[in-house]
Design an enzyme around this catalytic site. Sequence first.
Site, mmCIF file in Angstrom:
data_model
loop_
_atom_site.group_PDB
_atom_site.id
_atom_site.type_symbol
_atom_site.label_atom_id
_atom_site.label_comp_id
_atom_site.label_asym_id
_atom_site.label_seq_id
_atom_site.Cartn_x
_atom_site.Cartn_y
_atom_site.Cartn_z
ATOM 1 N N TYR A 155 41.036 43.110 43.255
ATOM 2 C CA TYR A 155 42.138 43.382 42.309
ATOM 3 C C TYR A 155 43.497 43.135 42.972
ATOM 4 C CZ TYR A 155 44.632 46.285 38.798
ATOM 5 O OH TYR A 155 45.463 46.765 37.824
ATOM 6 N N LYS A 159 46.229 40.486 41.826
ATOM 7 C CA LYS A 159 47.547 40.930 41.358
ATOM 8 C C LYS A 159 48.681 40.355 42.208
ATOM 9 C CE LYS A 159 46.538 43.403 37.711
ATOM 10 N NZ LYS A 159 46.738 42.784 36.381
#
Length: 255
Positions: A155, A159
């Site tokens: 993640y 991101k």
Amino acid sequence: MGRYDGRVVAVTGAARGIGFGCAQRFAAEGASVAILDLDEAAAAEAAAKIELVDGAQAVGIGCNVGVADSATAAVERVVAELGGIHVLMNNAGVTRDNLLFKMTEEDWDLVMGVHLKGAFLMTKAAQVHFVAQKYGKVCNVSSISALGNRGQANYSAAKMGIQGFTRTLGIELGPFGINVNAIAPGFIATEMTDATARRLGVDVDEFRKMNADANPVKRVGFPEDIAAAAAFLCSDEASYITGQTLYVDGGITLG
Ligand SMILES: NC(=O)c1ccc[n+]([C@@H]2O[C@H](COP(=O)([O-])OP(=O)(O)OC[C@H]3O[C@@H](n4cnc5c(N)ncnc54)[C@H](O)[C@@H]3O)[C@@H](O)[C@H]2O)c1
């Protein structure tokens, strides 16, 4: 007169959470909105709940942002059903948290596929229209996890990737009247963070309180906080801002 009168805004992952809150805010300022999400019935149900100003419309469209044909078809349906597209918010997201040694290839691929490839595919499909009309706004959703967060190698990488993607598109698309920015939310109270609490075996309210206590403003964020930032960044008031990532996080990343 609203800032989004006559505009069409497409928000991915908008059947609930931050995406829904953003779609509602754009609609409150005059936009017609397309709610894009995995399940068309859930997207349509969310679209029916949007409070519109007179003359605007809301539609729900089933779409998997990580699959090229699905992303392209969704953008074409937005244009066909709402008469155009002016703003794209790449918000759809999933988490598959684990420490690196336990993270599977599937966990890695899914998270990269939805956040990073999804933003790429959706933006590529939308820019065809933005370039032709010499107008477009893209708002990508990053996260404070981009700065590093234990258990989120997939993640976090996705991101931070979103931030590089945003800067690069700012350079490439600026000459065509297109602004590309990102928002990096801190803790926002949604189903995603409630699910994290349950996975950690922590009571949802206690988890929110812990996260509120951890930041300078001593509260958690809500979808409306992200929506307010998105409504500014995608407006014509922000036309001299591009390639930026705005942290909307109650100050947690200030150190
Ligand atoms: N909640 C937070 O604290 C927080 C913090 C930082 C960043 N974010 C980011 O904000 C965004 C929204 O998060 P949220 O908290 O509202 O999450 P959420 O889980 O409540 O909503 C995410 C939505 O995305 C949809 N979705 C998932 N995969 C999809 C796909 N392949 N195609 C289309 N739709 C898909 C889901 O069905 C769901 O409706 C995500 O990108 C998330 O990573 C959230």
